[in-house]
Design a protein around this motif. Structure first.
Motif, mmCIF file in Angstrom:
data_model
loop_
_atom_site.group_PDB
_atom_site.id
_atom_site.type_symbol
_atom_site.label_atom_id
_atom_site.label_comp_id
_atom_site.label_asym_id
_atom_site.label_seq_id
_atom_site.Cartn_x
_atom_site.Cartn_y
_atom_site.Cartn_z
ATOM 1 N N TRP A 64 20.159 22.759 37.482
ATOM 2 C CA TRP A 64 20.719 23.615 38.469
ATOM 3 C C TRP A 64 20.214 23.303 39.773
ATOM 4 O O TRP A 64 20.003 23.234 40.622
ATOM 5 C CB TRP A 64 21.502 25.021 38.122
ATOM 6 N N THR A 65 19.282 22.971 39.193
ATOM 7 C CA THR A 65 17.517 21.962 39.930
ATOM 8 C C THR A 65 17.692 21.387 40.035
ATOM 9 O O THR A 65 16.154 21.379 41.266
ATOM 10 C CB THR A 65 16.915 23.115 38.997
ATOM 11 N N VAL A 69 17.280 34.335 45.208
ATOM 12 C CA VAL A 69 17.377 34.702 43.673
ATOM 13 C C VAL A 69 17.865 36.626 44.361
ATOM 14 O O VAL A 69 18.857 37.097 43.967
ATOM 15 C CB VAL A 69 16.593 34.718 42.606
ATOM 16 N N ILE A 75 21.137 39.187 44.150
ATOM 17 C CA ILE A 75 20.773 40.731 43.883
ATOM 18 C C ILE A 75 21.030 41.993 44.410
ATOM 19 O O ILE A 75 20.843 42.424 45.003
ATOM 20 C CB ILE A 75 19.224 41.199 43.023
ATOM 21 N N HIS A 101 5.379 31.199 41.918
ATOM 22 C CA HIS A 101 6.081 31.264 40.791
ATOM 23 C C HIS A 101 6.734 30.931 39.557
ATOM 24 O O HIS A 101 6.541 30.628 38.201
ATOM 25 C CB HIS A 101 5.833 33.509 40.537
ATOM 26 N N VAL A 106 7.010 42.619 44.580
ATOM 27 C CA VAL A 106 9.147 42.610 44.601
ATOM 28 C C VAL A 106 9.030 43.175 43.884
ATOM 29 O O VAL A 106 10.378 44.323 43.840
ATOM 30 C CB VAL A 106 9.190 41.569 44.794
ATOM 31 N N ALA A 107 8.577 43.439 42.787
ATOM 32 C CA ALA A 107 9.102 44.691 41.493
ATOM 33 C C ALA A 107 8.496 46.149 41.836
ATOM 34 O O ALA A 107 9.180 47.163 41.982
ATOM 35 C CB ALA A 107 7.469 43.786 40.372
ATOM 36 N N GLY A 115 14.003 43.296 35.050
ATOM 37 C CA GLY A 115 12.345 43.201 36.380
ATOM 38 C C GLY A 115 11.490 43.387 35.509
ATOM 39 O O GLY A 115 10.321 42.350 36.186
ATOM 40 N N ALA A 129 5.905 36.240 35.846
ATOM 41 C CA ALA A 129 4.526 36.304 37.003
ATOM 42 C C ALA A 129 3.774 36.459 36.503
ATOM 43 O O ALA A 129 2.385 36.455 37.417
ATOM 44 C CB ALA A 129 5.098 37.031 37.802
ATOM 45 N N HIS A 188 6.936 29.776 29.649
ATOM 46 C CA HIS A 188 7.684 28.643 31.030
ATOM 47 C C HIS A 188 8.583 27.406 30.379
ATOM 48 O O HIS A 188 8.488 26.922 28.988
ATOM 49 C CB HIS A 188 7.180 28.044 31.625
ATOM 50 N N HIS A 224 15.006 35.377 30.790
ATOM 51 C CA HIS A 224 14.615 36.889 31.885
ATOM 52 C C HIS A 224 15.613 36.828 32.973
ATOM 53 O O HIS A 224 15.979 37.608 33.717
ATOM 54 C CB HIS A 224 13.380 36.496 32.499
ATOM 55 N N PHE A 225 16.165 35.415 33.776
ATOM 56 C CA PHE A 225 17.282 35.423 34.715
ATOM 57 C C PHE A 225 18.743 35.683 34.297
ATOM 58 O O PHE A 225 19.555 36.464 35.641
ATOM 59 C CB PHE A 225 17.016 33.985 35.363
HETATM 60 C C1 HEM Z 1 10.893 41.887 39.385
HETATM 61 C C2 HEM Z 1 10.885 40.872 39.909
HETATM 62 C C3 HEM Z 1 10.598 39.855 39.782
HETATM 63 C C4 HEM Z 1 9.484 38.800 39.298
HETATM 64 C C5 HEM Z 1 8.432 39.250 39.517
HETATM 65 C C6 HEM Z 1 9.806 37.314 38.640
HETATM 66 C C7 HEM Z 1 9.491 36.175 38.474
HETATM 67 C C8 HEM Z 1 9.948 35.336 37.751
HETATM 68 C C9 HEM Z 1 8.601 34.267 37.487
HETATM 69 C C10 HEM Z 1 7.469 33.998 37.464
HETATM 70 C C11 HEM Z 1 9.644 33.512 36.857
HETATM 71 C C12 HEM Z 1 9.384 31.109 36.318
HETATM 72 C C13 HEM Z 1 8.943 31.786 35.246
HETATM 73 C C14 HEM Z 1 9.139 30.557 34.536
HETATM 74 O O1 HEM Z 1 9.507 29.389 34.983
HETATM 75 O O2 HEM Z 1 7.851 30.348 33.303
HETATM 76 C C15 HEM Z 1 11.202 33.855 37.722
HETATM 77 C C16 HEM Z 1 12.365 33.128 36.625
HETATM 78 C C17 HEM Z 1 13.857 32.901 37.499
HETATM 79 N N1 HEM Z 1 13.904 33.985 37.953
HETATM 80 FE FE1 HEM Z 1 12.800 35.550 38.536
HETATM 81 N N2 HEM Z 1 11.128 37.037 38.744
HETATM 82 C C18 HEM Z 1 11.214 38.477 39.507
HETATM 83 C C19 HEM Z 1 12.939 38.830 39.434
HETATM 84 C C20 HEM Z 1 14.103 37.960 40.149
HETATM 85 C C21 HEM Z 1 15.307 38.215 40.163
HETATM 86 C C22 HEM Z 1 16.272 39.393 40.604
HETATM 87 C C23 HEM Z 1 16.323 36.974 40.342
HETATM 88 C C24 HEM Z 1 18.076 36.761 40.275
HETATM 89 C C25 HEM Z 1 18.585 37.672 40.267
HETATM 90 C C26 HEM Z 1 15.222 36.221 39.629
HETATM 91 C C27 HEM Z 1 15.849 35.039 38.817
HETATM 92 C C28 HEM Z 1 15.154 33.906 38.249
HETATM 93 C C29 HEM Z 1 16.034 32.316 37.979
HETATM 94 C C30 HEM Z 1 17.146 32.387 38.185
HETATM 95 C C31 HEM Z 1 14.834 31.915 37.882
HETATM 96 C C32 HEM Z 1 14.591 30.659 36.918
HETATM 97 C C33 HEM Z 1 14.966 29.718 37.492
HETATM 98 C C34 HEM Z 1 14.614 28.142 36.488
HETATM 99 O O3 HEM Z 1 13.374 27.906 36.614
HETATM 100 O O4 HEM Z 1 16.045 27.687 35.933
HETATM 101 N N3 HEM Z 1 14.024 36.528 39.320
HETATM 102 N N4 HEM Z 1 10.737 34.672 38.134
#
Ligand code: HEM
Ligand SMILES: [Cu+2]
Length: 527
Positions: free
Chosen positions: A133-134, A247, A251, A293, A315-316, A355, A362, A371, A379-380
């Protein structure tokens, strides 16, 4: 008095309607269909992982199926899910307005969505792309699969998002009921407003990026190709500059639903209205500063990675403010555990879990290990499914009586809520362990030691499907046999419950005078 559903019943009166409630309902049907389609692809993916090596499909088909699952779920379901459906239906009612600021533009937004969806799905029928999707370059600009219809389809969907956002911003600014100040608007409206700002500011960047990839793929422009003087990493910057804020498009509306449901079923004013409203805007703003990130392993300097990591923590912090405020609202409330609240409890647990893992990924030193493994997938999904999807179901159950005028059997709704929780948890929790154990994401095959965890995950996806089937069954049943709901079945103090269920064509029979704030449960001035 006839309602918005039966005052005119011809097909033309639906297809040409400018009533925000009918448009919201049409969006609900269209996006729910996309959810089921995306879900069907998910079931196929999980089935494939039941055993290592080939189970039901070959590797090229697997790549296409995970791409189509992601494309449909993110672009066709998640982004429009709550704003275009419940936002459209409720925002004007909650503001005491007769409609949105630009009703015809609102209808145009629906048809643009359908056009974008048709072109995207055309790409699916034409055997589907395999980029994920990316759409990362250089793969997306060189793959032999038909990625162009999907890129163009998603580009068009972006227009729908932008138009909806402009409409909601204009409506909130100009059509609030007399005497309704900014600090009187319901919290769901604050959440939709903050989301709209992101939709309007960030989506054009995505549109531009997708067009450039299309040009690279179709005409060999080389914008992202170093051999032609382009820059391959630039793609990731522009893509995530949109997609991280996106994202929060997914949310923030969910958080708005949570605030409404908690106040209603705890019979209490929010512990702090200002904290919830301001943190929505805070999340929208800081969401624009954290895109890096996603790129810790893309050749970023240690300093840059540290800065993006630290900014992500803000954000957190805003999210934590919300969670503490919701908990404070529940504390000493007169809690009625109805199905919408059961979904919200599920949300609270899974969102906090998701979260916290966001904070973990992060952190640069940890993320280089996680990663592109299943840890990120978990996570997501914890946030997008455990958070947004469960809240979408909460919203569906909470506002169903308002939208349809019917009640549903609460017992079955509870069965579905419990199944959703257990189904979700067993599908996605094992994926943290898989990722931490070294299972990469988007891989077709896996080593035998991962099979037990994959097995649990696939079993979970069946429980989740059962929850969906139960939901479809009892909601369908309620449309025909459900008891009439009456204006305010939950005894809520929020404005949308002041009008009949379903509401009349222009929302209120008389221009409403809101003489109390939306959550003044302690005052109890006339309901
Ligand atoms: C609490 C705050 C959040 C932090 C600090 C955070 C941090 C991160 C980080 C660092 C990554 C990348 C990880 C990697 O690829 O190695 C990531 C991936 C992702 N996060 Fe979060 N996130 C948070 C909240 C959210 C929220 C609220 C959503 C969606 C509603 C979300 C959706 C995603 C998605 C879709 C990806 C991956 C995308 C992909 O590579 O396909 N995250 N997040
Ligand atoms: Cu992000």
């Amino acid at each position: 008095m006839k309602s918005y559903l039966d005052h005119r019943t011809t097909v033309g009166s639906w297809l040409g309607t400018t009533d925000h409630k009918r448009i919201g309902l049409m969006f609900l049907v269209a996006t729910a269909a996309m959810l089921l389609l995306g879900g069907a692809f998910a079931i196929l993916l999980r089935l494939e992982h039941l055993t290592p090596g080939p189970t039901i499909m070959g590797a090229p088909a697997y790549n296409r199926v995970f791409t189509l699952h992601g494309v449909i779920m993110v672009w066709l379901f998640m982004i429009p899910s709550i704003p275009a459906t419940f936002g459209n239906f409720l925002l004007p009612v909650m503001l005491g307005a007769r409609d949105v600021a630009f009703p015809r533009l609102n209808l145009a937004s629906f048809y643009i969505y359908l056009l974008g969806a048709a072109i995207t799905l055309g790409g699916v029928v034409a055997s589907g792309a395999d980029t994920g999707w990316t759409f990362y370059v250089p793969y997306s600009s060189t793959t032999f699969t038909p990625v162009i219809p999907i890129l163009i389809g998603v580009f068009i969907l972006g227009w729908s998002t932008i138009i909806t956002g402009i409409n909601f911003i204009a409506t909130t600014h100009t059509l609030r009921a007399r005497n309704m100040g900014w600090m009187d608007i319901p919290l769901f409206v604050w959440a939709i407003y903050a989301t709209s700002v992101i939709q309007v500011l960030a989506t054009p960047v995505l549109g531009m990026t997708l067009l450039l990839v299309t040009m690279d793929h179709g005409f060999g422009w080389g914008f992202f190709d170093p051999a032609k003087g382009g820059d391959v990493v630039l793609f990731q910057h522009v893509f995530w500059f949109y997609s991280h804020p996106a994202v929060y498009i997914m949310i923030l509306p969910a958080m708005g639903v949570v605030s409404e449901v908690i106040c209603t079923f705890a019979r209490k004013d929010p512990y702090s209205y200002v904290a919830i409203a301001a943190s929505s805007v805070g999340i929208a703003f800081t969401g624009f500063l954290t895109w890096g990130h996603h790129m810790f392993t893309a050749g970023m300097s240690t300093l840059d990675a540290g800065i993006f990591g630290a900014l992500s923590m803000f954000v957190a912090i805003f999210s934590a403010i919300k969670v503490f405020t919701w908990t404070g609202t529940l504390y000493r409330g007169q809690i009625q555990l109805r199905s919408p609240l059961a979904y919200v409890f599920t949300f609270l647990f899974l969102f906090v879990f998701g979260g916290m893992t966001g904070v973990a990924v992060a952190t640069t030193s940890l993320d280089v290990h996680w990663h592109d493994t299943y840890f990120v997938v978990a996570h997501f999904h914890f946030i997008m499914v455990g958070g947004t999807l469960t809240t979408y179901l909460a919203a569906l159950n909470y506002w169903w009586p308002k939208i349809t005028g019917r009640l549903y059997p609460e017992k079955w709704a509870m069965v579905a809520a419990v199944l959703t929780f257990f189904g979700f948890f067993s599908t996605f929790f094992p994926q943290f362990l898989l990722g931490n154990g070294g299972m990469p994401r988007r891989y077709y095959d896996y080593a035998e030691q991962f099979q037990a965890l994959h097995l649990i995950s696939t079993g979970g996806s069946w429980i989740l499907s059962a929850a969906f089937l139960v939901t479809i069954a009892y909601l369908g049943w309620s449309l025909v046999y459900g008891e009439k709901a009456g204006p305010n079945p939950w005894g809520s103090r929020s404005y949308e419950w002041f009008t009949s269920s379903p509401p009349p064509p222009h929302n209120f029979e008389e221009t409403p005078e809101f003489r109390h704030r939306p959550y003044d449960y302690h005052e109890r001035i006339g309901t």
